[in-house]
Design a protein around this motif. Sequence first.
Motif, PDB file in Angstrom:
ATOM      1  N   LEU A 108       0.824  -1.199   0.000  1.00 12.93           N
ATOM      2  CA  LEU A 108       0.000   0.000   0.000  1.00 12.93           C
ATOM      3  C   LEU A 108       0.867   1.261   0.000  1.00 12.93           C
ATOM      4  CD1 LEU A 108      -2.905   1.100   0.165  1.00 12.93           C
ATOM      5  CD2 LEU A 108      -2.623   1.110   2.640  1.00 12.93           C
ATOM      6  N   LEU A 109       1.926   1.241   0.767  1.00 14.23           N
ATOM      7  CA  LEU A 109       2.845   2.374   0.805  1.00 14.23           C
ATOM      8  C   LEU A 109       3.502   2.606  -0.552  1.00 14.23           C
ATOM      9  CD1 LEU A 109       4.339   4.508   2.533  1.00 14.23           C
ATOM     10  CD2 LEU A 109       6.067   2.759   2.954  1.00 14.23           C
ATOM     11  N   CYS A 110       3.923   1.537  -1.206  1.00 14.57           N
ATOM     12  CA  CYS A 110       4.549   1.675  -2.532  1.00 14.57           C
ATOM     13  C   CYS A 110       3.547   2.171  -3.568  1.00 14.57           C
ATOM     14  CB  CYS A 110       5.165   0.352  -2.961  1.00 14.57           C
ATOM     15  SG  CYS A 110       6.652  -0.043  -2.023  1.00 14.57           S
ATOM     16  N   ALA A 111       2.313   1.704  -3.487  1.00 15.88           N
ATOM     17  CA  ALA A 111       1.276   2.189  -4.404  1.00 15.88           C
ATOM     18  C   ALA A 111       1.022   3.674  -4.181  1.00 15.88           C
ATOM     19  CB  ALA A 111      -0.007   1.386  -4.223  1.00 15.88           C
ATOM     20  N   LEU A 112       1.000   4.103  -2.929  1.00 20.41           N
ATOM     21  CA  LEU A 112       0.803   5.517  -2.622  1.00 20.41           C
ATOM     22  C   LEU A 112       1.963   6.362  -3.142  1.00 20.41           C
ATOM     23  CD1 LEU A 112      -0.957   7.609  -1.142  1.00 20.41           C
ATOM     24  CD2 LEU A 112       0.455   7.166   0.875  1.00 20.41           C
ATOM     25  N   ILE A 113       3.173   5.866  -3.013  1.00 21.75           N
ATOM     26  CA  ILE A 113       4.345   6.575  -3.513  1.00 21.75           C
ATOM     27  C   ILE A 113       4.260   6.732  -5.031  1.00 21.75           C
ATOM     28  CG2 ILE A 113       6.834   6.340  -3.891  1.00 21.75           C
ATOM     29  CD1 ILE A 113       6.984   5.152  -1.064  1.00 21.75           C
ATOM     30  N   ILE A 114       3.833   5.687  -5.724  1.00 15.39           N
ATOM     31  CA  ILE A 114       3.704   5.749  -7.180  1.00 15.39           C
ATOM     32  C   ILE A 114       2.646   6.766  -7.583  1.00 15.39           C
ATOM     33  CG2 ILE A 114       2.990   4.434  -9.207  1.00 15.39           C
ATOM     34  CD1 ILE A 114       4.383   2.003  -7.873  1.00 15.39           C
ATOM     35  N   VAL A 115       1.531   6.811  -6.854  1.00 14.16           N
ATOM     36  CA  VAL A 115       0.467   7.781  -7.159  1.00 14.16           C
ATOM     37  C   VAL A 115       0.974   9.208  -6.953  1.00 14.16           C
ATOM     38  CG1 VAL A 115      -1.773   8.635  -6.358  1.00 14.16           C
ATOM     39  CG2 VAL A 115      -1.432   6.194  -6.736  1.00 14.16           C
ATOM     40  N   VAL A 116       1.703   9.445  -5.873  1.00 16.41           N
ATOM     41  CA  VAL A 116       2.248  10.782  -5.616  1.00 16.41           C
ATOM     42  C   VAL A 116       3.250  11.164  -6.696  1.00 16.41           C
ATOM     43  CG1 VAL A 116       3.675  12.129  -4.023  1.00 16.41           C
ATOM     44  CG2 VAL A 116       1.816  10.718  -3.145  1.00 16.41           C
ATOM     45  N   ALA A 117       4.095  10.232  -7.102  1.00 12.35           N
ATOM     46  CA  ALA A 117       5.070  10.513  -8.152  1.00 12.35           C
ATOM     47  C   ALA A 117       4.378  10.829  -9.481  1.00 12.35           C
ATOM     48  CB  ALA A 117       6.024   9.335  -8.322  1.00 12.35           C
ATOM     49  N   GLU A 118       3.325  10.096  -9.805  1.00 12.87           N
ATOM     50  CA  GLU A 118       2.569  10.385 -11.030  1.00 12.87           C
ATOM     51  C   GLU A 118       1.927  11.765 -10.969  1.00 12.87           C
ATOM     52  OE1 GLU A 118       2.106   8.820 -13.925  1.00 12.87           O
ATOM     53  OE2 GLU A 118       3.537   7.277 -13.360  1.00 12.87           O
ATOM     54  N   TYR A 119       1.383  12.112  -9.809  1.00 20.18           N
ATOM     55  CA  TYR A 119       0.766  13.427  -9.645  1.00 20.18           C
ATOM     56  C   TYR A 119       1.795  14.534  -9.869  1.00 20.18           C
ATOM     57  CZ  TYR A 119      -1.098  17.530  -7.327  1.00 20.18           C
ATOM     58  OH  TYR A 119      -1.482  18.807  -7.040  1.00 20.18           O
ATOM     59  N   LEU A 120       2.968  14.369  -9.257  1.00 22.31           N
ATOM     60  CA  LEU A 120       4.011  15.378  -9.432  1.00 22.31           C
ATOM     61  C   LEU A 120       4.475  15.457 -10.877  1.00 22.31           C
ATOM     62  CD1 LEU A 120       6.170  14.786  -6.239  1.00 22.31           C
ATOM     63  CD2 LEU A 120       4.728  16.764  -6.746  1.00 22.31           C
ATOM     64  N   PHE A 121       4.581  14.316 -11.523  1.00 21.17           N
ATOM     65  CA  PHE A 121       5.024  14.296 -12.912  1.00 21.17           C
ATOM     66  C   PHE A 121       4.024  15.008 -13.821  1.00 21.17           C
ATOM     67  CE2 PHE A 121       5.682  12.430 -17.095  1.00 21.17           C
ATOM     68  CZ  PHE A 121       7.054  12.565 -17.234  1.00 21.17           C
ATOM     69  N   LEU A 122       2.742  14.719 -13.621  1.00 18.28           N
ATOM     70  CA  LEU A 122       1.718  15.345 -14.458  1.00 18.28           C
ATOM     71  C   LEU A 122       1.552  16.825 -14.147  1.00 18.28           C
ATOM     72  CD1 LEU A 122      -0.942  12.505 -14.490  1.00 18.28           C
ATOM     73  CD2 LEU A 122       0.632  13.159 -16.316  1.00 18.28           C
ATOM     74  N   ARG A 123       1.898  17.234 -12.941  1.00 19.99           N
ATOM     75  CA  ARG A 123       1.838  18.638 -12.569  1.00 19.99           C
ATOM     76  C   ARG A 123       2.998  19.430 -13.166  1.00 19.99           C
ATOM     77  NH1 ARG A 123       2.282  20.464  -6.477  1.00 19.99           N
ATOM     78  NH2 ARG A 123       4.420  20.614  -7.148  1.00 19.99           N
ATOM     79  N   GLY A 124       4.040  18.718 -13.606  1.00 20.61           N
ATOM     80  CA  GLY A 124       5.169  19.369 -14.259  1.00 20.61           C
ATOM     81  C   GLY A 124       6.448  19.370 -13.445  1.00 20.61           C
ATOM     82  N   ASP A 125       6.409  18.821 -12.259  1.00 19.63           N
ATOM     83  CA  ASP A 125       7.584  18.764 -11.394  1.00 19.63           C
ATOM     84  C   ASP A 125       8.299  17.438 -11.624  1.00 19.63           C
ATOM     85  OD1 ASP A 125       9.380  19.532  -9.526  1.00 19.63           O
ATOM     86  OD2 ASP A 125       8.006  19.430  -7.824  1.00 19.63           O
TER      87      ASP A 125
END
Length: 61
Positions: free
Chosen positions: A16-33
């Motif tokens: 669950l922690l790794c899935a959450l990390i992947i979701v946060v990374a995707e969010y940051l990537f799509l936001r442009g960071d």
Amino acid sequence: MNFLRKIGLSNAFMLLLCALIIVVAEYLFLRGDKLHAIFIGLWAPTILGLVIFIKQITNGR
């Protein structure tokens, strides 16, 4: 519930922690960071590798 019993509570938490990390990374990537997304995205395989390493050590005893 059988799945949770089969893999254990700590392993389910790590997944669950790794899935959450992947979701946060995707969010940051799509936001442009992109650099922060790559940095955070590398945490998931690092955590999974550490868990596998610890399991191999404890199963070897």
